[in-house]
Scaffold this motif. Structure first.
Motif, PDB file in Angstrom:
ATOM      1  N   UNK A  29       5.364   3.823  -1.146  1.00  0.00           N
ATOM      2  CA  UNK A  29       4.480   4.366  -0.101  1.00  0.00           C
ATOM      3  C   UNK A  29       4.685   3.567   1.179  1.00  0.00           C
ATOM      4  N   UNK A  30       4.727   4.271   2.306  1.00  0.00           N
ATOM      5  CA  UNK A  30       4.823   3.555   3.587  1.00  0.00           C
ATOM      6  C   UNK A  30       3.818   4.143   4.557  1.00  0.00           C
ATOM      7  N   UNK A  31       3.093   3.265   5.245  1.00  0.00           N
ATOM      8  CA  UNK A  31       2.107   3.729   6.229  1.00  0.00           C
ATOM      9  C   UNK A  31       2.139   2.791   7.429  1.00  0.00           C
ATOM     10  N   UNK A  32       1.661   3.298   8.559  1.00  0.00           N
ATOM     11  CA  UNK A  32       1.557   2.479   9.769  1.00  0.00           C
ATOM     12  C   UNK A  32       0.097   2.062   9.909  1.00  0.00           C
ATOM     13  N   UNK A  33      -0.173   0.756   9.898  1.00  0.00           N
ATOM     14  CA  UNK A  33      -1.556   0.270   9.904  1.00  0.00           C
ATOM     15  C   UNK A  33      -1.810  -0.584  11.130  1.00  0.00           C
ATOM     16  N   UNK A  34      -3.037  -0.542  11.610  1.00  0.00           N
ATOM     17  CA  UNK A  34      -3.428  -1.387  12.726  1.00  0.00           C
ATOM     18  C   UNK A  34      -3.284  -2.848  12.302  1.00  0.00           C
ATOM     19  N   UNK A  35      -2.803  -3.676  13.212  1.00  0.00           N
ATOM     20  CA  UNK A  35      -2.541  -5.070  12.879  1.00  0.00           C
ATOM     21  C   UNK A  35      -3.801  -5.911  13.076  1.00  0.00           C
ATOM     22  N   UNK A  36      -4.778  -5.734  12.189  1.00  0.00           N
ATOM     23  CA  UNK A  36      -6.007  -6.550  12.287  1.00  0.00           C
ATOM     24  C   UNK A  36      -6.532  -6.819  10.871  1.00  0.00           C
TER      25      UNK A  36
END
Lengths: 439, 439
Positions: A356-363
């Motif tokens: 699985x690959x997702x783009x997540x906020x870096x926080x």
């Protein structure tokens, strides 16, 4: 003994290759078959057009009757492709008492049941080794070589166009579009590549293999099909980092509740032989209960590689034509009265590990949110790969490898994850398959 | 239709496996063959001994007449091994009108010509798929699946014992003796392992493959044989450093002056599929002129894997027995009147690149002396690997990879090098083979 006379329908790439191989290896072939095999007639759309092979000694006509209705023809070789008029002409050849050799996967996958019934009614052979995996003798292997086994399953790289594209993305870091353009320039992909890259061609071939492996009727509507148009270079790269290769596989497998039939991009551990089948090559991995895993790898397309299978079928027809029809190798490996439909598992019920690959906020906290959703759906994680943010991107890619999970549970979890405000866009998911050692 | 009745000669590992597979897959097998196949009689040396399979419904006797002379037996299955009494009993079964299935490579390699002549005289089939590479259907593939090709050559990992030993040396750094002991403990090597590790078993199998590939008579005396007893762990390690794997290959190849037939330790580029076939697995790589390279990889031994091939042969015999004998698949792929002897290239005339290792005094000028001798014999070097001296050893290993060189020229050069006062002991030499891409 006089030569066996073959009439060809179609004289394109495979037809020209077959003619060339029959001529070049005429001595070798008649040493094996005990008789010479000669192409005497060919039917083409435009007899005036120039061909890749010399046509001396060959009657070329536009009317298919010159072959399918001609009493001088012993065997009809259908190499025109497509379902019509191929279907009509094959049935007409059978009605005229002529055995048929074909390389036409679409024809067999969609009209095979009808054609084989007609062949049985007339006691004639219809051979189609070239319809799956080009020159690799996978049909003979499944049908005869593994006749003692209960076939547990099979998995194949059975579309060379897709394997070329994925290999180029892997080994040279190309984007999908770049790799496709290169495949077209090299003649490995059609101008309209949809049939290959959307998995339809692989689904036709998988339909044929599954029927022969399990003794079920041909039914290509039951295959779950995903192509490679959605594969990103990033996923190929992450897969490699995690020790996998990305392949388009056709998979047919017995499960407790029925047969799985699916074509989709798949991660395969890089150490396995089938993961290392590169470029336009094809490979099929068969799991027999007695033999264990067997891998066949070779050329899945190309004029002469496909001709290799066509000529082998011609030799088989010549050799076996005198056997009592009831004792011949059955078209679909199992005797027709024992071909039994079996339930096919809906894709929702299939269990696989997933990439699985997702783009997540870096926080802080984002990973915890995602992990909680996985836990609530009882999905275990095998690996997490979080990339450092590059430059001033606010979102970073996170990659997960899950344990085996039922497809429906995964989809439910992914829908919730995609709804998180900290996740941008959807979640890329690719199934993972691991095969027995040595496969 | 009544069941086909099989009589077995021998009920050891393969015999028990065959019985188990025929019973477990009885339904699957009769769906394919159209008839049930049952073992009704077995001949063993000691009928009182306990067996690995239940013997209900089976008449077990010590006298082979119970099978080979018994009118109730339809097919004889010879699984006793060795050349006598197997040869006599197979001939007797044929004389009594019974087709034969055998797994006996020594028998076919040494007495096949006689046995096939007897089979032809009686119009009966003798099938022997299990004699080469266990369950891998390589004989069917060569004989039928590639019938349209001129076979250019083949190379096989066809002895699982040797491949297990070499794989263990490679992957776990074992010495030859350690690996052999482990193979014996695991049942992969006999108490007397000579037949396997000296290459005799591989030579028998190569003899059979070469005959089928090229249409030449069986003649195992013409194979050049070197085993793996001289392989040092150091060579396995240096090979890996240079990008190679060390395998025992059986190689049969058409050359301009005849056929090369050789079994010997061989370096293969690590990127090639066949180099990555590990453990007891077998693999055969065939090069056809139309198809290009085809690799088959799978279990080369073991009770059920070998049984897989035996049962496939039984099904073939049942299916094809009604065909006119002249139209059946010929025993050795080519029709008997077209089996033609061909010259075999003496090993002295064979050309290969070579891996060479020698122990040289650690002083200036030694490398120059050796290089001069290579130059005088017109031998080019592709790579030199000189290891730093370890501790107070006065001698250091030097490894060379040469370009293609004729064997005789290499031997002459090596004799001169071994005579140099600065070289200690002889020179280790291992042939290198590189195959077509994707193989």
């Amino acid at each position: 003994m006089r030569a066996v006379r073959v009439g060809m329908l179609g004289l394109g790439t495979v037809g020209s290759g077959t003619l060339a191989v029959l001529r070049r290896n005429a001595e070798e072939i008649s040493r094996r078959a005990g008789r010479a095999i000669e192409v005497t007639h060919a039917v083409v759309r435009d007899p005036a057009r120039a061909r890749q092979v010399p046509l001396e000694g060959l009657t070329v006509a536009a009317d298919p009757a010159a072959v399918v209705d001609n009493p001088a023809i012993d065997i009809v070789c259908e190499l025109m492709g497509g379902t019509e008029p191929a279907r009509t002409l094959v049935l007409r050849a059978l009605a005229h008492g002529k055995p048929v050799v074909t390389a036409n996967k679409a024809l067999i996958a969609t009209h095979g049941n009808e054609i084989f019934a007609a062949a049985r009614a007339t006691g004639l052979m219809v051979a189609f080794e070239a319809a799956v995996a080009g020159g690799i003798p996978i049909i003979k292997t499944l049908r005869e070589g593994l006749a003692g086994n209960r076939i547990e399953g099979l998995a194949g790289i059975i579309n060379g166009t897709c394997n070329f594209i994925l290999s180029a993305m892997q080994s040279r870091g190309l984007d999908f579009e770049q790799a496709l353009t290169e495949a077209q320039a090299l003649g490995y992909a059609e101008a309209d590549p949809a049939f290959d890259i959307e998995g339809v061609d692989a689904a036709h071939k998988l339909t044929i293999l599954a029927s022969i492996a399990f003794g079920i009727p041909l039914d290509c509507a039951r295959v779950h099909v995903e192509g490679i148009t959605g594969v990103h270079r990033a996923d190929v790269e992450h897969a490699a980092e995690l020790g996998y290769r990305l392949k388009l596989l056709g998979i047919a497998r017995r499960g407790p509740s029925g047969i799985e039939l699916r074509v989709h991009p798949t991660l395969v551990p890089a150490r396995q032989l089938i993961a290392n089948v590169e470029g336009v090559l094809n490979a099929v991995l068969v799991q027999g209960d007695a033999l264990g895993p067997l891998l066949l790898s070779g050329a899945g397309a190309g004029a002469e590689a496909t001709a290799s299978a066509v000529v082998a079928d011609l030799v088989d027809v010549v050799r076996v034509s005198t056997a009592d029809p009831h004792n011949r190798v059955p078209h679909l490996a199992f005797q027709p009265e024992y071909i039994v439909a079996q339930p096919v598992v809906p894709i929702d019920e299939v269990c696989c590990p997933f990439y699985l690959r997702m783009l997540a906020e870096d926080r802080p906290g984002v990973l915890a949110d995602v992990a909680r959703i996985f836990a609530e759906h009882d999905i275990s994680l095998e690996a997490v790969l979080q990339k450092a943010p590059s430059g001033h991107h606010r979102h970073v890619p996170i990659v997960f490898l899950t344990s085996r999970v039922r497809e429906r549970a995964l989809r439910d979890a992914l829908a919730r994850i995609a709804d998180l405000p900290s996740i941008r866009g959807g979640v890329i998911s690719i199934r993972i398959e691991t095969f027995a050692a040595g496969a």
